[in-house]
Write an enzyme that holds these catalytic residues in place. Structure first.
Site, PDB file in Angstrom:
ATOM      1  N   GLY A  36       0.816  -1.199   0.000  1.00  0.00           N
ATOM      2  CA  GLY A  36       0.000   0.000   0.000  1.00  0.00           C
ATOM      3  C   GLY A  36       0.852   1.252   0.000  1.00  0.00           C
TER       4      GLY A  36
ATOM      5  N   GLY B 291     -26.623  16.302  13.692  1.00  0.00           N
ATOM      6  CA  GLY B 291     -27.690  15.351  14.015  1.00  0.00           C
ATOM      7  C   GLY B 291     -28.308  14.720  12.782  1.00  0.00           C
TER       8      GLY B 291
ATOM      9  N   GLU C  74      -1.697   8.985  -1.264  1.00  0.00           N
ATOM     10  CA  GLU C  74      -0.450   9.755  -1.251  1.00  0.00           C
ATOM     11  C   GLU C  74       0.299   9.578   0.075  1.00  0.00           C
ATOM     12  OE1 GLU C  74       0.523  11.591  -4.246  1.00  0.00           O
ATOM     13  OE2 GLU C  74      -1.036  10.138  -4.732  1.00  0.00           O
TER      14      GLU C  74
END
Length: 405
Positions: free
Chosen positions: A143, A358, A382
């Site tokens: 990753g 809410g 990034e």
């Protein structure tokens, strides 16, 4: 040299233009393309043509050239520049204030364009400066560890032969070109990782699938396979020489350009959420009073003030990273700091806005829930929050990647 935190007046027209695009082009179609993932936003073609025209006239801070337009100009001692990098940051910020997924979908404004600006020679900038470039780094096996690239580029005569699979390629199915990271010699380690410009519609390039995503759904995210893809030697960005002493530095310059841009996206989304939240609070009868201590105000107002001050810090750190690039100062540390701060602040602000608003925030009655979904990726791609903190620690402590993992 001291940074001037007041943006120059020459940017006012561009800021207003980008803000109007965000509000009048992006916002009205924001929900439409969030719901219709993978459908191309045709409304952006007109905007792209406008940007292209401004760039031709030297009036836009977008596109591959970035802050290189004034590279060769002589400057008097003490000159303080706010140039192409700062302008690109502001444009990204304002466009993302409208919709970050659509911002990432603007033709010819891809992350790969910033990669081209970072490492291309002047001749390559001339050749590739007007393409729409996605950036392909991540692979199924890793990753954020960009040095773990397994894709290969083997020199065969006057061509490189690319093989490998790239995932999570933003604008990968729409961009005309892809900046691909691959190793020219695995035995030499990370120093041999180079970036290549590859046309998307090219023999050996296959868009295998498009991802279904939490946020930025207006933007396409592709898996791309390179199978014996042959490209000219000239498509290797920068120098083809492998400098083991320099290591990974050449190709990593890309992140010094793109990380502040991603930070700017997070700042833009967060500002949109803060403005919407302010309207919700005021409609509920709460007044935000900056002359009273937060402890003496309703909890929701005190929390809003905290979020706003956090946003201000992220905004200023992002401007600093861009300003340093414009003034030809090494900004790797500041680029990571801006990305870490803005990425975290963006998710904090947008999620808190949903909570404090809410039912209005959690429903589709406003765009608050969408912005909360969109902001998450800005803290991930990034380089994740953890990766940025690791880079910052190495820079501050003077440690190498092998000394501090």
């Amino acid at each position: 040299m001291a940074i001037n935190l007041e943006l120059p007046k020459k940017f006012n027209a561009h800021i207003d233009q980008a803000r109007q695009a965000g509000l009048q082009v992006f916002r009205p179609i924001s929900r439409k393309y969030d719901s219709a993932e993978h459908e191309y936003p045709v409304e952006l073609d007109t905007l792209a043509a406008l940007y292209d025209g401004l760039a031709e006239a030297g009036q836009a801070g977008a596109g591959a050239a970035g802050g290189r337009g004034d590279e060769g100009k002589k400057r008097p001692e003490g000159y303080n520049a706010n140039g192409g990098n700062m302008q690109s940051i502001i444009n990204s910020m304002e466009a993302s204030y409208g919709d970050v997924g659509l911002m990432l979908s603007i033709p010819y404004q891809g992350l790969g364009n910033a990669a081209i600006a970072a490492v291309a020679t002047d001749e390559q900038l001339e050749a590739f400066g007007k393409v729409w470039a996605a950036m392909a780094i991540t692979e199924p096996s890793f990753g954020s560890d960009s040095a773990a690239v397994t894709a290969t580029a083997t020199l065969d005569g006057d061509e490189y032969v690319l093989n490998g699979e790239k995932i999570f390629v933003t604008a990968g199915s729409r961009a005309t070109h892809i900046v691909v990271w691959a190793s020219v010699d695995k035995s030499l380690g990370r120093a041999a990782i180079k970036s290549f410009v590859v046309p998307r519609e090219h023999p050996g390039v296959t868009v295998a699938r498009l991802e279904e995503k939490l946020g930025i759904r207006a933007s396409d995210t592709a898996v791309i396979v390179f199978d014996n893809c042959r490209i000219p030697k000239a498509n290797l960005l920068g120098s083809p020489e492998v400098d083991v002493k320099k290591g990974f530095g050449g190709v990593m310059q890309t992140f010094d350009n793109t990380r502040p841009m991603v930070a700017a996206m997070a700042v833009g989304v967060a500002r949109a959420s803060l403005e919407e939240l302010r309207a919700v609070l005021e409609k509920a009868g709460l007044t935000i009073d900056y002359d009273r201590p937060a402890s003496d105000q309703p909890a929701a107002v005190a929390e809003f003030i905290r979020l706003e001050s956090d946003w201000e810090a992220a905004y200023l750190m992002t401007l600093r990273a861009a300003w340093m690039a414009d003034n030809k100062m090494p900004n790797s540390l500041e680029a990571s700091m801006s990305k870490a701060k803005a990425g975290r602040t963006g998710t904090d602000v947008t999620n808190k806005a949903v909570e404090l608003a809410g039912t209005v925030g959690y429903s589709e009655r406003s765009l608050l829930e969408k912005w909360a979904r969109d902001s998450k990726i800005l803290d991930i791609f990034e380089g994740t929050q953890q990766i940025q903190q690791l880079i910052i620690a190495r820079r501050v402590l003077g440690k190498s990647s092998s000394e501090l993992k």
